[in-house]
Design a protein around this motif. Structure first.
Motif, short mmCIF file in Angstrom:
data_model
loop_
_atom_site.label_atom_id
_atom_site.label_comp_id
_atom_site.label_asym_id
_atom_site.label_seq_id
_atom_site.Cartn_x
_atom_site.Cartn_y
_atom_site.Cartn_z
N ARG A 566 0.83 -1.20 0.00
CA ARG A 566 0.00 0.00 0.00
C ARG A 566 0.87 1.26 0.00
NH1 ARG A 566 -2.59 -1.14 4.08
NH2 ARG A 566 -4.37 -2.14 3.03
N LYS A 567 1.98 1.16 0.70
CA LYS A 567 2.89 2.30 0.73
C LYS A 567 3.42 2.60 -0.67
CE LYS A 567 7.10 3.88 3.05
NZ LYS A 567 8.20 3.52 3.97
N TRP A 568 3.71 1.55 -1.38
CA TRP A 568 4.20 1.72 -2.77
C TRP A 568 3.12 2.33 -3.65
CZ3 TRP A 568 2.41 -1.68 -6.84
CH2 TRP A 568 3.00 -1.45 -8.08
N LEU A 569 1.88 1.84 -3.51
CA LEU A 569 0.78 2.36 -4.32
C LEU A 569 0.48 3.82 -4.02
CD1 LEU A 569 -1.75 -0.61 -4.34
CD2 LEU A 569 -0.51 0.32 -6.30
N SER A 570 0.72 4.19 -2.79
CA SER A 570 0.36 5.56 -2.39
C SER A 570 1.40 6.59 -2.83
CB SER A 570 0.18 5.63 -0.86
OG SER A 570 1.40 5.30 -0.23
N GLY A 571 2.48 6.12 -3.50
CA GLY A 571 3.44 7.06 -4.08
C GLY A 571 4.70 7.22 -3.27
N SER A 572 5.23 6.16 -2.68
CA SER A 572 6.47 6.23 -1.91
C SER A 572 7.66 6.43 -2.84
CB SER A 572 6.67 4.95 -1.09
OG SER A 572 6.95 3.87 -1.97
N GLN A 573 8.81 6.65 -2.24
CA GLN A 573 10.05 6.86 -2.97
C GLN A 573 10.79 5.55 -3.19
OE1 GLN A 573 11.19 9.72 -4.36
NE2 GLN A 573 9.19 10.57 -3.78
N LEU A 574 10.05 4.45 -3.28
CA LEU A 574 10.69 3.14 -3.40
C LEU A 574 11.51 3.04 -4.69
CD1 LEU A 574 11.03 0.31 -2.23
CD2 LEU A 574 8.95 -0.39 -3.41
N VAL A 575 10.90 3.41 -5.79
CA VAL A 575 11.63 3.35 -7.08
C VAL A 575 12.75 4.39 -7.09
CG1 VAL A 575 11.40 3.69 -9.56
CG2 VAL A 575 9.67 2.40 -8.32
N GLY A 576 12.54 5.50 -6.42
CA GLY A 576 13.62 6.49 -6.32
C GLY A 576 14.83 5.91 -5.64
N SER A 577 14.59 5.12 -4.57
CA SER A 577 15.71 4.46 -3.88
C SER A 577 16.39 3.46 -4.80
CB SER A 577 15.20 3.76 -2.62
OG SER A 577 14.61 4.69 -1.74
N MET A 578 15.57 2.74 -5.58
CA MET A 578 16.14 1.79 -6.55
C MET A 578 17.02 2.54 -7.56
SD MET A 578 12.87 -0.72 -7.27
CE MET A 578 13.75 -1.65 -8.51
N CYS A 579 16.57 3.71 -7.99
CA CYS A 579 17.35 4.48 -8.96
C CYS A 579 18.67 4.95 -8.35
CB CYS A 579 16.55 5.69 -9.42
SG CYS A 579 15.16 5.26 -10.52
N GLU A 580 18.64 5.28 -7.05
CA GLU A 580 19.89 5.68 -6.41
C GLU A 580 20.90 4.53 -6.40
OE1 GLU A 580 18.93 7.11 -2.55
OE2 GLU A 580 17.86 8.89 -3.27
N VAL A 581 20.42 3.31 -6.08
CA VAL A 581 21.31 2.14 -6.08
C VAL A 581 21.86 1.90 -7.49
CG1 VAL A 581 21.42 -0.35 -5.75
CG2 VAL A 581 20.15 1.08 -4.13
N ILE A 582 20.95 1.98 -8.48
CA ILE A 582 21.38 1.75 -9.87
C ILE A 582 22.38 2.79 -10.30
CG2 ILE A 582 20.57 1.70 -12.26
CD1 ILE A 582 17.86 0.66 -11.14
N ASP A 583 22.14 4.03 -9.94
CA ASP A 583 23.04 5.11 -10.34
C ASP A 583 24.41 4.94 -9.70
OD1 ASP A 583 23.34 7.70 -11.74
OD2 ASP A 583 23.75 8.41 -9.71
N LYS A 584 24.42 4.48 -8.43
CA LYS A 584 25.70 4.23 -7.75
C LYS A 584 26.49 3.16 -8.49
CE LYS A 584 27.50 2.20 -3.47
NZ LYS A 584 27.98 0.99 -4.17
N TYR A 585 25.83 2.08 -8.87
CA TYR A 585 26.53 1.01 -9.60
C TYR A 585 26.94 1.49 -10.99
CZ TYR A 585 26.03 -2.82 -6.28
OH TYR A 585 26.16 -3.64 -5.19
N ALA A 586 26.13 2.31 -11.60
CA ALA A 586 26.46 2.81 -12.93
C ALA A 586 27.74 3.64 -12.90
CB ALA A 586 25.31 3.63 -13.50
N LYS A 587 27.92 4.43 -11.79
CA LYS A 587 29.16 5.18 -11.67
C LYS A 587 30.36 4.25 -11.56
CE LYS A 587 27.10 9.32 -9.58
NZ LYS A 587 26.97 10.16 -8.38
#
Length: 753
Positions: A566-587
């Motif tokens: 429900r937290k994810w559906l309500s618009g949490s920053q879950l995918v934003g956190s995933m993007c931060e992890v991905i961006d860190k590995y991309a660097k």
């Protein structure tokens, strides 16, 4: 016409004596009757009877004349023959009378002939005694001549000594020949005993000759007179041998001497003396190099002496330069085979191959300007046979292989220790992680291939093949070391400290090796990497990539476990956190070169898409209303868009992204009319052919508004349209297992967690 009785009686005796005449007469009469009946078978023909009679009468007269002439000639010949026979008979009779008279005369003279025989024997004995008397002074002076010959030999007056020696030998041989012709073999032993000193003198002369021949290379430079003298003596003896073998019926003792053949043998033994029978050499290389250099120097020097000096001291038919060249060649061939029986190291084997195949024919040795064009070894057998060359090359390859394996193992051990150091790997001038491993390995392999090119193309090809095989084996061991490092890292993620950096260095190293392999091939036109080696490089890259993705997955999994909620559906920053992890590995991934960086991005994007879809499909959601489906579709659109834009900003084109599957899945869920699902699903499975019935069934469950009939139609449609995976397709759904759960996840506020 008939014959009278008297005629018959008169003809009878003749017919008995000449039956052929009667037969001929009958045949003639028959022929005449046949002819007459043929001519006069009509009455009007009888008018010409008189004409025929006159013609036949003339014919008979002509034949009778010729017969008489022939018989007359025959009788005259018979008469002449009889006269000659009478004359011959008279002459034979006269000869018989003369022979008889001679026979009686010879019988009367038999006693006188016996007296003549005795006189003949006395004459022969007189001749023999005269011969003996004539040679007696020579026979009595034999021992004195022996002493004189010995003095001449001691004073090295070889020609004079040999002349007197030949005279004594001629005397002895004449005596032995006479005894042999008269069958007096018993007396030969006495003669041989009297001339026994000849054997000792011959041996003394021969010893001096062979000493001179043995020192010939020195003598022709310092004082060739002795050598020329020895050759003259040998030639004299050869002529005597040839004469006796061709003409004489008796061979004196010690003949033929065969001194020319002995000359060749002594000369060859001198040339192939101690230098080709050296003691056991150092198999490590330096000793062999020194030995081969000495051989090269000595052989060139001695062949130069033979060509410039010795050739002038011997007859042309000796072919002395060719003989010496062949002698050195054969001796070297045997000597090299003897050396190869030693356990030579790779340097020794290389030296031997280089010397036999390159140096030997070069201007430094047999191709020396001072030896050309007279010295020519091209017509001789190879110094090393093709089989021996191949065997030696294989031995060299095995030695090089052992050295390469040892060196590679040491390099791998150093690399493995570097991974666990408390510092990052080194970088190049562009900031990409790397280590010295590719440079060390490729330099070692390339040097060995280039060194082999100095010998033969076949050896270079053998070393090249070995290098690729060992590089492939090395990659296998490097991959095993990487797996071991990954296992230790799984137990403690803090070890190694710079685990990801070293994995990136491994990828850069692997790319460097892959780019350098083609440069190893000697032929620039054939620089294709073998399939097995390329597969090993690919396996290495795949393993390092897999370990990196496992690290990324470990950091993404805590976030993926929160999907859906429900937290994810309500618009949490879950995918934003995933993007931060991905961006860190991309660097981190940016420290690897572009081809691999693009691959890592594509694999990371596929991993993210797979994990996102896995979370949606494995933790089933059920939408209970159109509003709930709209909320879910909005969330999917935002997440997929945010992730897609991130990967686009990192350099991954949309056409290479698997996140498009999330957009396609959203379209299925957002479809307002369930009756159109079969058509929509058909498009979906056409685009993603690895989707299974279970996946589609789960998607229908998520919608929450699909009836049993519609579900049946959709699944039936899928059964009627089986899909094949096209070549190059990247699977997305086939790795996602959809378990059967008793209680599906729902969106009702009162029942959902």
């Amino acid at each position: 016409m008939g014959m009278s009785a008297g005629d018959e009686r008169a003809a009878s005796p003749r017919d008995e004596e000449w039956p052929e005449a009667e037969k001929a007469e009958k045949l003639a009469r028959g022929a005449a009757l046949k002819w007459a009946s043929g001519v006069f078978y009509r009455p009007e023909k009888l008018e010409g009877l008189g004409h025929y009679r006159r013609r036949e009468t003339q014919r008979n007269s002509s034949i009778q004349s010729r017969l008489k002439s022939t018989v007359q000639s025959y009788l005259e010949g018979v008469s002449a023959g009889l006269e000659q026979l009478r004359s011959a008979a008279q002459e034979v009779q006269s000869v018989c009378q003369d022979l008889g008279a001679a026979r009686w005369a010879l019988l009367d003279s038999a006693d006188h002939f016996q007296g003549l025989q005795q006189m003949r024997e006395l004459m022969e004995e007189h001749v023999q005694l005269a011969s003996v008397v004539q040679v007696l002074p020579q026979i009595f002076s034999v021992h004195e001549v022996f002493s004189h010959i010995l003095q001449l030999l001691r004073g090295q007056h070889l020609l004079e000594a040999h002349v007197e020696l030949m005279m004594v030998e001629q005397l002895r041989d004449d005596i032995l020949s006479q005894l042999h012709l008269r069958g007096l073999s018993s007396a030969q032993a006495t003669v041989l005993s009297y001339f026994s000193g000849l054997q000792e003198l011959n041996e003394s002369l021969a010893k001096q000759l062979w000493d001179i021949v043995g020192s010939s290379l020195r003598l022709v430079r310092e004082d060739p007179v002795l050598f020329v003298t020895a050759v003259r003596i040998i030639e004299r003896e050869e002529k005597i041998d040839d004469t006796l073998l061709l003409e004489a019926t008796f061979l004196p003792p010690g003949r033929p001497k065969g001194w020319r053949q002995k000359f060749y043998q002594v000369l060859q033994d001198t040339m192939t003396g101690a230098r080709f029978h050296a003691p056991r050499m150092d198999a490590e290389g330096p000793g062999l190099a020194k030995h081969l250099a000495a051989l090269q120097k000595d052989i060139v020097s001695e062949l130069r002496v033979v060509k410039d000096l010795m050739v002038q001291c011997v007859p042309a038919h000796y072919n002395i330069l060719s003989v010496c060249t062949a002698t050195y060649h054969q001796a070297l061939s045997s000597h090299l085979q003897e050396i190869l029986r030693e356990d030579l190291d790779k340097q020794g084997l290389f030296l031997l191959l280089e010397w036999a195949l390159r140096v030997y024919h070069s201007p430094e040795m047999m191709g020396h300007p001072d030896l050309l064009p007279e010295v020519d070894v091209s017509a001789l057998d190879p110094l090393m046979s093709s089989e021996l060359v191949d065997q030696t090359e294989r031995r060299y390859v095995m030695k090089v292989k052992a050295s390469v394996v040892e060196w590679m193992q040491r390099t791998l051990d150093v690399e493995f220790k570097e991974w666990f150091k408390e510092e990052e790997p080194e970088t190049d001038h562009q900031g990409f992680f790397q280590s010295a491993l590719p440079a060390i390995v490729m330099q070692m392999l390339n040097e060995n291939i280039q060194v082999a090119s100095l010998i033969t193309n076949t050896l270079q090809q053998k070393i090249y093949n070995m290098a690729l095989e060992e590089l492939e084996a090395f990659l296998g061991r490097l991959r095993e070391a990487l797996v071991q490092c990954g296992k230790e890292h799984q137990q403690d993620r803090a070890v190694p400290k710079y685990y990801i950096s070293h994995l990136l260095a491994v990828l850069n190293n692997n790319l460097a090796l892959s780019n350098s392999v083609s440069s190893l091939h000697p032929d620039t036109a054939c620089r294709e990497v073998p399939a097995s080696l390329q597969a090993a490089l690919d396996r290495m890259q795949k393993k390092a990539t897999q370990l990196l993705l496992e690290e990324l997955l470990l950091d993404l999994q805590p976030l993926c476990l929160q999907l859906p909620s429900r937290k994810w559906l309500s618009g949490s920053q879950l995918v934003g956190s995933m993007c931060e992890v991905i961006d860190k590995y991309a660097k981190d991934f940016s420290r690897v070169r572009k081809p691999v960086f693009t691959l890592l991005l594509a694999e990371s994007e596929l991993l993210v898409a797979n994990q996102y879809l896995r979370a949606l499909l494995q933790r089933r959601m059920v939408c209970k209303s159109r509003e709930e489906r709209g909320q879910l579709c909005h969330r999917l659109l935002q997440d997929a868009t945010q992730l897609r834009e991130l990967f686009c900003s990192l350099g991954l084109d949309r056409s290479q992204q698997s996140l498009e599957a999330v957009f396609a899945l959203r379209e299925l869920i957002s479809l307002k009319d369930p009756a159109l699902l079969s058509l929509e699903v058909l498009g979906f499975i056409t685009k993603y052919p690895d989707v299974s019935d279970e996946h589609v069934s789960t998607l229908l469950d998520i919608r929450g508004d699909v009836s049993r009939e519609v579900r049946h139609v959709v699944l039936e449609m899928m059964a009627q349209h089986p899909q094949l995976l096209p070549e190059g397709y990247r699977p997305i759904f086939s790795t996602i297992l959809v378990p059967v759960q008793e209680l599906p996840f729902c969106l009702r506020k009162g029942k959902c967690a």
